[in-house]
Write an enzyme that holds these catalytic residues in place. Structure first.
Site, mmCIF file in Angstrom:
data_model
loop_
_atom_site.group_PDB
_atom_site.id
_atom_site.type_symbol
_atom_site.label_atom_id
_atom_site.label_comp_id
_atom_site.label_asym_id
_atom_site.label_seq_id
_atom_site.Cartn_x
_atom_site.Cartn_y
_atom_site.Cartn_z
ATOM 1 N N THR A 29 0.898 -1.152 0.000
ATOM 2 C CA THR A 29 0.000 0.000 0.000
ATOM 3 C C THR A 29 0.934 1.198 0.000
ATOM 4 O O THR A 29 2.090 1.053 0.380
ATOM 5 C CB THR A 29 -0.836 0.036 1.314
ATOM 6 O OG1 THR A 29 -1.623 -1.138 1.413
ATOM 7 C CG2 THR A 29 -1.760 1.225 1.389
ATOM 8 N N VAL A 88 -13.125 -5.645 -0.707
ATOM 9 C CA VAL A 88 -12.922 -4.212 -0.476
ATOM 10 C C VAL A 88 -11.734 -4.007 0.467
ATOM 11 O O VAL A 88 -11.654 -4.622 1.530
ATOM 12 C CB VAL A 88 -14.205 -3.566 0.101
ATOM 13 C CG1 VAL A 88 -13.963 -2.110 0.462
ATOM 14 C CG2 VAL A 88 -15.337 -3.669 -0.917
ATOM 15 N N SER A 89 -10.818 -3.139 0.051
ATOM 16 C CA SER A 89 -9.606 -2.845 0.816
ATOM 17 C C SER A 89 -9.879 -1.876 1.968
ATOM 18 O O SER A 89 -10.791 -1.049 1.893
ATOM 19 C CB SER A 89 -8.580 -2.224 -0.134
ATOM 20 O OG SER A 89 -7.531 -1.655 0.579
ATOM 21 N N ASP A 90 -9.050 -1.946 2.980
ATOM 22 C CA ASP A 90 -9.129 -0.987 4.096
ATOM 23 C C ASP A 90 -8.715 0.427 3.675
ATOM 24 O O ASP A 90 -9.037 1.404 4.352
ATOM 25 C CB ASP A 90 -8.197 -1.417 5.230
ATOM 26 C CG ASP A 90 -6.748 -1.396 4.750
ATOM 27 O OD1 ASP A 90 -6.379 -2.292 3.962
ATOM 28 O OD2 ASP A 90 -6.008 -0.468 5.113
ATOM 29 N N THR A 109 -0.999 0.278 6.480
ATOM 30 C CA THR A 109 -0.605 -0.687 5.458
ATOM 31 C C THR A 109 -0.611 -2.068 6.107
ATOM 32 O O THR A 109 -0.527 -2.180 7.329
ATOM 33 C CB THR A 109 0.782 -0.342 4.875
ATOM 34 O OG1 THR A 109 1.145 -1.356 3.931
ATOM 35 C CG2 THR A 109 1.860 -0.250 5.941
ATOM 36 N N ILE A 166 -2.286 -6.265 5.988
ATOM 37 C CA ILE A 166 -3.456 -7.064 5.593
ATOM 38 C C ILE A 166 -4.720 -6.272 5.920
ATOM 39 O O ILE A 166 -4.982 -5.958 7.089
ATOM 40 C CB ILE A 166 -3.476 -8.413 6.353
ATOM 41 C CG1 ILE A 166 -2.169 -9.186 6.114
ATOM 42 C CG2 ILE A 166 -4.714 -9.216 6.006
ATOM 43 C CD1 ILE A 166 -2.128 -10.089 4.931
ATOM 44 N N GLY A 167 -5.479 -5.945 4.874
ATOM 45 C CA GLY A 167 -6.639 -5.075 5.048
ATOM 46 C C GLY A 167 -7.628 -5.579 6.082
ATOM 47 O O GLY A 167 -8.167 -4.797 6.874
#
Ligand code: GLY
Length: 317
Positions: A180, A209-211, A229, A231-232
């Site tokens: 990220t 969906v990403s964090d 950054t 693991i989402g």
């Protein structure tokens, strides 16, 4: 006439497993320091925090070694879908795009949405926005990312997440990276802003969906601003960026808020990292992963976290 605040900046290019070769560390360092230097110069010239954050994110998105914009990792179906968010701490306004394709700088879409009544758009909505804004078509795919995907496909997507930086020798074979990019800035007016952008975990199922385009991964107020950054899913479970910022708002110092939040994250066996700045200009970072690719300007000099390996979960200047 009001006295200008000394600007501050911290950026990250992801977190993950050990950096393998010293040559690799040096080249990541050069990339990060160059961006910090350029954005710090713009801040000294009076650029506002949101503009500086967007410019920093653009530079990181354009560097194919980082998993955002050009050089983004591929999802399980071999497509690239990117997410990005911008939060202006002064207006306390969040905007972002989720799973957008064929664009050079997803952070520019987040910027365009700052003044929109609908501030977070996904998939079709983001694609429509691209057309409305007449943003030129751009294929962010690099050959290395394609080769990584083909190689991983042969192994049936065993990795939890794709490599953090686009240089094979930088990533250990045993452990995946968590890519990220993020930028946090305090400008001369004393205002904070934060931006985060990502190609996602890599090899994820369609629609994940990403964090990075959630307040869990990117959050800022006039008190503090934080970009995450890693693991989402772990970042979302900790609601890490908002958690740290709320702790500062409630009276903890930024380093104390990082300490407490990272102690909890480690107890919960999360795999993540974060960077942040508060309104006093304190800069902090933290990681539960092995490395955090971050660099900062503290007003006097540029520093980084690339070889920070003393066993502590957090650091500050
Ligand atoms: N932190 C990036 C992602 O998990 O999508």
């Amino acid at each position: 006439m009001s006295i200008a605040v000394q600007p501050k900046i911290i950026i990250h290019g992801g977190a993950g497993s050990s950096l393998k070769s010293k040559g690799g560390v040096e080249s990541v360092r050069q990339s990060l320091h160059k961006i910090v230097e350029e954005i710090y110069r713009l801040l000294l010239e009076g650029m506002s925090a949101p503009c500086a954050v967007v410019r920093g994110c653009q530079l990181l998105e354009d560097n194919p070694r980082f998993n955002a914009g050009t050089g983004s990792v591929l999802q399980s179906d071999g497509q690239i879908r990117m997410s990005a968010a911008l939060m202006d701490g002064f207006s306390q306004r969040f905007s972002g795009v989720i799973n957008v394709s064929r664009v050079k700088n997803p952070i520019e879409l987040a910027l365009a949405l700052q003044s929109s009544p609908d501030r977070v758009l996904s998939d079709n909505g983001a694609a429509n926005l691209l057309r409305e804004l007449q943003v030129p078509d751009h294929d962010p795919l690099t050959e290395l990312r394609l080769l990584e995907w083909i190689q991983e496909r042969r192994g049936d997507f065993n990795k939890e997440m794709a490599g953090v930086v686009a240089e094979r020798e930088l990533v250990t074979e045993s452990s995946a990276g968590r890519g990220t990019i993020g930028v946090v800035v305090l400008d001369q007016q004393g205002q904070l802003a934060v931006g985060t952008s990502t190609g996602g975990k890599g090899f994820e199922r369609i629609g994940r969906v990403s964090d990075s385009a959630m307040p869990a991964g990117n959050y800022g107020t006039s008190h503090a601003a934080v970009s995450c950054t890693g693991i989402g899913e772990d970042i979302i479970d900790e609601c890490l960026a908002a958690r740290i910022v709320v702790r500062v708002t409630d009276g903890l110092t930024l380093p104390a808020a990082f300490d407490r939040s990272f102690t909890e994250a480690q107890q919960n066996q999360r795999d993540l990292g974060a960077i942040g700045i508060d309104q006093s200009g304190a800069i902090a970072w933290g990681k539960t992963s092995e490395v955090l690719l971050a660099a900062y300007h503290n007003g006097t000099e540029i520093g980084d976290t690339l070889e920070w390996d003393d066993g502590s979960l957090t650091g500050c200047v």
